[in-house]
Design an enzyme around this catalytic site. Structure first.
Site, PDB file in Angstrom:
ATOM      1  N   ASP A 290      -3.392   0.136   0.164  1.00 11.17           N
ATOM      2  CA  ASP A 290      -3.074  -1.231  -0.231  1.00 11.17           C
ATOM      3  C   ASP A 290      -2.558  -1.246  -1.663  1.00 11.17           C
ATOM      4  O   ASP A 290      -3.221  -0.772  -2.576  1.00 11.17           O
ATOM      5  CB  ASP A 290      -4.339  -2.094  -0.116  1.00 11.17           C
ATOM      6  CG  ASP A 290      -4.080  -3.548  -0.452  1.00 11.17           C
ATOM      7  OD1 ASP A 290      -4.100  -3.891  -1.658  1.00 11.17           O
ATOM      8  OD2 ASP A 290      -3.863  -4.341   0.465  1.00 11.17           O
TER       9      ASP A 290
ATOM     10  N   TYR B 162       0.755  -4.537  -9.201  1.00  9.10           N
ATOM     11  CA  TYR B 162      -0.053  -3.424  -9.685  1.00  9.10           C
ATOM     12  C   TYR B 162       0.766  -2.433 -10.503  1.00  9.10           C
ATOM     13  O   TYR B 162       0.204  -1.632 -11.245  1.00  9.10           O
ATOM     14  CB  TYR B 162      -0.709  -2.689  -8.519  1.00  9.10           C
ATOM     15  CG  TYR B 162      -1.609  -3.533  -7.651  1.00  9.10           C
ATOM     16  CD1 TYR B 162      -2.055  -4.787  -8.065  1.00  9.10           C
ATOM     17  CD2 TYR B 162      -2.012  -3.082  -6.401  1.00  9.10           C
ATOM     18  CE1 TYR B 162      -2.877  -5.552  -7.255  1.00  9.10           C
ATOM     19  CE2 TYR B 162      -2.841  -3.837  -5.591  1.00  9.10           C
ATOM     20  CZ  TYR B 162      -3.258  -5.081  -6.017  1.00  9.10           C
ATOM     21  OH  TYR B 162      -4.066  -5.834  -5.214  1.00  9.10           O
TER      22      TYR B 162
ATOM     23  N   LYS C 113       2.477  -6.359  -1.561  1.00  2.14           N
ATOM     24  CA  LYS C 113       2.368  -7.809  -1.716  1.00  2.14           C
ATOM     25  C   LYS C 113       3.508  -8.362  -2.560  1.00  2.14           C
ATOM     26  O   LYS C 113       3.978  -7.704  -3.495  1.00  2.14           O
ATOM     27  CB  LYS C 113       1.028  -8.172  -2.362  1.00  2.14           C
ATOM     28  CG  LYS C 113      -0.180  -7.579  -1.658  1.00  2.14           C
ATOM     29  CD  LYS C 113      -1.474  -7.974  -2.332  1.00  2.14           C
ATOM     30  CE  LYS C 113      -2.637  -7.150  -1.841  1.00  2.14           C
ATOM     31  NZ  LYS C 113      -2.598  -5.748  -2.290  1.00  2.14           N
TER      32      LYS C 113
ATOM     33  N   HIS D 138       1.115 -12.845  -2.185  1.00  2.00           N
ATOM     34  CA  HIS D 138      -0.049 -12.449  -2.977  1.00  2.00           C
ATOM     35  C   HIS D 138      -0.977 -13.621  -3.325  1.00  2.00           C
ATOM     36  O   HIS D 138      -2.199 -13.445  -3.383  1.00  2.00           O
ATOM     37  CB  HIS D 138       0.441 -11.773  -4.265  1.00  2.00           C
ATOM     38  CG  HIS D 138      -0.533 -10.796  -4.831  1.00  2.00           C
ATOM     39  ND1 HIS D 138      -0.145  -9.682  -5.540  1.00  2.00           N
ATOM     40  CD2 HIS D 138      -1.889 -10.731  -4.788  1.00  2.00           C
ATOM     41  CE1 HIS D 138      -1.211  -8.996  -5.922  1.00  2.00           C
ATOM     42  NE2 HIS D 138      -2.286  -9.609  -5.482  1.00  2.00           N
TER      43      HIS D 138
END
Length: 264
Positions: A28, A33, A58, A91
């Protein structure tokens, strides 16, 4: 396995270890990120065939809107070095497009994800951090119900009504932050049960989440913790102990979106 957070750093070695040595196959990540390109390198080095992996990424609210979403998905695939995503999530329910309602932007963005699903670029599409009202609006405005809703779920944050709604609508309920950012690991109840089952506090929390029917996504950049988090299928918690942990619920949400503001 969550690859990292934008605060938590990234470990190439840990990802390769998780895939190659621990047999993990669910990875994931997210544009937010900031590690998609690094993750693509790690996945390639692991040697695990693409068809054996489940890759989730996402879409950040700054990329919402029809054209932006299409472009952002292509960019994520390019950074990851893949032709398709197994799951692509919006998200957050919040949007940041001036002059338009959040509902309008969510619907337009979701239309793009529906097309990506139809085209096979995304094998499944879903949302993250959506509440019941957001899901109901999306159901009214669009033709495909989200396949997944990924939300915070741990002993201190147990959104049972949301879980029940997802089950009723055929939406898979995924839970992130199963250790409550480490806070659950020091709770006396969790320690008591860890002693009872001869397991670690982390294993108790993850096992509790799994037994609640939650697709659970723990995160670590340390090899020994990744292995520990995997070793949760050789035991089960008694019903009374499941209830004991459930009694810790106190609506304590630990993950918050600071920009844009969560305003519906």
């Amino acid at each position: 396995m969550e690859s990292t957070s934008h605060h938590g750093g990234y470990s190439h070695r840990a990802v390769v270890y998780a895939l190659r040595d621990c047999g993990l196959r669910h990875v994931d990540t997210a544009k937010r990120y900031g590690c998609e390109e690094q993750l693509g390198v790690s996945v390639k080095e692991s040697g695990v065939p693409r068809h054996d992996l489940w890759l989730t990424s996402k879409l950040w609210p700054g990329d919402y809107g029809y054209s932006n979403a299409k472009r952002a998905c292509a960019d994520s695939c390019r950074r990851l070095g893949v032709d398709y995503l197994d799951l692509y999530l919006m998200h957050w329910p919040d949007c940041s497009i001036t002059g338009r309602t959040n509902r309008e932007v969510r619907a337009e963005t979701w239309e793009a994800l529906e097309e990506l699903y139809d085209e096979g670029v995304c094998r499944a599409i879903g949302v993250s951090n959506f509440q019941i009202a957001h899901l109901q609006e999306l159901k009214e405005d669009c033709r495909i119900v989200p396949h997944v809703n990924q939300v915070e779920f741990h002993p201190f944050q147990q959104p049972w009504a949301l879980m029940e709604y997802c089950h009723q609508e055929g939406i898979v309920f995924e839970g992130y932050c199963p250790l409550a950012k480490g806070e659950a690991l020091s709770h006396p109840v969790v320690h008591q049960l860890a002693d009872k089952y001869n397991r670690t506090p982390a294993q108790i929390c993850i096992r509790w989440s799994i037994q609640n029917g939650v697709v659970t996504i723990p995160k670590s950049t340390k090899e020994e913790k990744i292995l520990e988090n995997c070793q949760v299928f050789g035991f089960s918690l008694d019903e009374e102990d499941m209830d004991y942990i459930q009694s810790l619920h106190c609506h304590k949400k630990l993950i918050h979106l600071t920009y844009p503001l969560w305003n519906g």
